[in-house]
Write a protein that holds these residues in place. Structure first.
Motif, PDB file in Angstrom:
ATOM      1  N   HIS A 117      -3.639 -16.165 -39.697  1.00  0.00           N
ATOM      2  CA  HIS A 117      -3.488 -16.994 -40.897  1.00  0.00           C
ATOM      3  C   HIS A 117      -2.015 -17.273 -41.203  1.00  0.00           C
ATOM      4  O   HIS A 117      -1.679 -18.339 -41.721  1.00  0.00           O
ATOM      5  CB  HIS A 117      -4.171 -16.337 -42.095  1.00  0.00           C
ATOM      6  N   HIS A 125      -6.563 -10.851 -45.647  1.00  0.00           N
ATOM      7  CA  HIS A 125      -6.939 -10.066 -44.468  1.00  0.00           C
ATOM      8  C   HIS A 125      -6.046  -8.844 -44.297  1.00  0.00           C
ATOM      9  O   HIS A 125      -6.516  -7.793 -43.830  1.00  0.00           O
ATOM     10  CB  HIS A 125      -6.942 -10.938 -43.213  1.00  0.00           C
ATOM     11  N   ALA A 126      -4.798  -8.940 -44.689  1.00  0.00           N
ATOM     12  CA  ALA A 126      -3.927  -7.758 -44.646  1.00  0.00           C
ATOM     13  C   ALA A 126      -4.460  -6.695 -45.607  1.00  0.00           C
ATOM     14  O   ALA A 126      -4.486  -5.504 -45.277  1.00  0.00           O
ATOM     15  CB  ALA A 126      -2.496  -8.136 -44.993  1.00  0.00           C
ATOM     16  N   ASP A 152      -8.909  -7.235 -38.796  1.00  0.00           N
ATOM     17  CA  ASP A 152      -8.380  -7.921 -39.983  1.00  0.00           C
ATOM     18  C   ASP A 152      -6.867  -8.068 -39.921  1.00  0.00           C
ATOM     19  O   ASP A 152      -6.321  -9.066 -40.398  1.00  0.00           O
ATOM     20  CB  ASP A 152      -8.838  -7.218 -41.266  1.00  0.00           C
ATOM     21  N   THR A 190       0.698  -4.913 -41.679  1.00  0.00           N
ATOM     22  CA  THR A 190      -0.524  -4.508 -40.976  1.00  0.00           C
ATOM     23  C   THR A 190      -0.428  -4.719 -39.462  1.00  0.00           C
ATOM     24  O   THR A 190      -1.335  -4.313 -38.736  1.00  0.00           O
ATOM     25  CB  THR A 190      -1.759  -5.239 -41.537  1.00  0.00           C
ATOM     26  N   CYS A 216       3.262 -10.969 -45.929  1.00  0.00           N
ATOM     27  CA  CYS A 216       2.001 -10.283 -46.252  1.00  0.00           C
ATOM     28  C   CYS A 216       1.367  -9.642 -45.024  1.00  0.00           C
ATOM     29  O   CYS A 216       0.817  -8.542 -45.102  1.00  0.00           O
ATOM     30  CB  CYS A 216       1.019 -11.262 -46.895  1.00  0.00           C
ATOM     31  N   ALA A 217       1.438 -10.309 -43.889  1.00  0.00           N
ATOM     32  CA  ALA A 217       0.783  -9.822 -42.679  1.00  0.00           C
ATOM     33  C   ALA A 217       1.576  -8.741 -41.951  1.00  0.00           C
ATOM     34  O   ALA A 217       0.980  -7.850 -41.324  1.00  0.00           O
ATOM     35  CB  ALA A 217       0.529 -10.991 -41.726  1.00  0.00           C
ATOM     36  N   SER A 246      -3.683 -14.798 -45.146  1.00  0.00           N
ATOM     37  CA  SER A 246      -2.932 -13.715 -44.524  1.00  0.00           C
ATOM     38  C   SER A 246      -2.927 -12.486 -45.423  1.00  0.00           C
ATOM     39  O   SER A 246      -3.186 -11.364 -44.971  1.00  0.00           O
ATOM     40  CB  SER A 246      -1.501 -14.193 -44.248  1.00  0.00           C
ATOM     41  N   ALA A 294      -4.925 -11.587 -40.210  1.00  0.00           N
ATOM     42  CA  ALA A 294      -3.780 -11.812 -41.106  1.00  0.00           C
ATOM     43  C   ALA A 294      -2.653 -12.520 -40.351  1.00  0.00           C
ATOM     44  O   ALA A 294      -2.049 -13.475 -40.857  1.00  0.00           O
ATOM     45  CB  ALA A 294      -3.288 -10.488 -41.690  1.00  0.00           C
ATOM     46  N   PRO A 327     -13.031  -9.980 -47.402  1.00  0.00           N
ATOM     47  CA  PRO A 327     -11.767 -10.733 -47.412  1.00  0.00           C
ATOM     48  C   PRO A 327     -11.794 -11.909 -48.395  1.00  0.00           C
ATOM     49  O   PRO A 327     -10.794 -12.198 -49.052  1.00  0.00           O
ATOM     50  CB  PRO A 327     -11.604 -11.199 -45.966  1.00  0.00           C
TER      51      PRO A 327
END
Length: 178
Positions: A88, A113-114, A81, A23, A19-20, A110, A85, A161
């Motif tokens: 997290h 924030h992504a 952010d 970004t 997920c992170a 994560s 991510a 978020p």
């Protein structure tokens, strides 16, 4: 207490990294000389792939959150952010077996924030965040959903978020049949 195996923690961390990662480019574009977000993702990726759950995960998670504060102070909110991510993702390895709503941040923080980083990078376009959450929903394996559903629903309160976190939490619980 919630039962969690090491294999489940690795699966959650792998999800958080996936997920992170998209970004990270935002962070590195806006803060090119700051290696802290990448270091957190590297540690989390190593854990997810079978590495030990070491102090380095905690250290890099905290460092990524400090990088987020620095980016925020520099007026780069999307980068902030993105760094959160990454932080997290590294912290996901330390999901606690406590039945508390706040633990949902270790699982989905994560992704939340992504999604916010994507929104901010697109000029605060909510559609960009929605697209990230849809991607995260597709990335969540049955193991991740199973772990998530052992915890209470995501906590109330917080800013954008936190809203994204609750939106993803609800979507995954529906997808998981809960």
């Amino acid at each position: 207490m919630i039962e969690l195996s090491l294999a489940e923690l690795r699966e959650v961390a792998g999800f958080a990294v996936a997920c992170a990662e998209p970004t990270l480019a935002i962070f590195e574009r806006d803060c090119p000389d700051d290696p802290r977000a990448r270091a957190a993702l590297d540690e989390a990726r190593g854990f997810a792939a079978g590495g030990d759950r070491t102090k380095a995960l905690r250290v890099t998670a905290l460092a990524a959150h400090r990088a987020a504060r620095t980016a925020q102070e520099l007026g780069r909110p999307a980068a902030a952010d993105a760094a959160r991510a990454a932080g997290h993702a590294a912290a996901a390895a330390y999901l606690h077996p406590l039945a508390k709503a706040t633990q949902v941040w270790h699982i989905l923080g994560s992704a939340a924030h992504a999604a916010r980083a994507a929104e901010l990078d697109a000029g605060d376009d909510r559609a960009a965040g929605t697209a990230c959450l849809e991607r995260a929903t597709g990335l969540a394996s049955p193991v991740v959903v199973s772990v998530l559903t052992r915890y209470p629903n995501a906590p109330t309160g917080g800013g954008r978020p936190a809203q994204l976190l609750r939106q993803l939490d609800a979507a995954l619980r529906v997808a998981g049949g809960c």
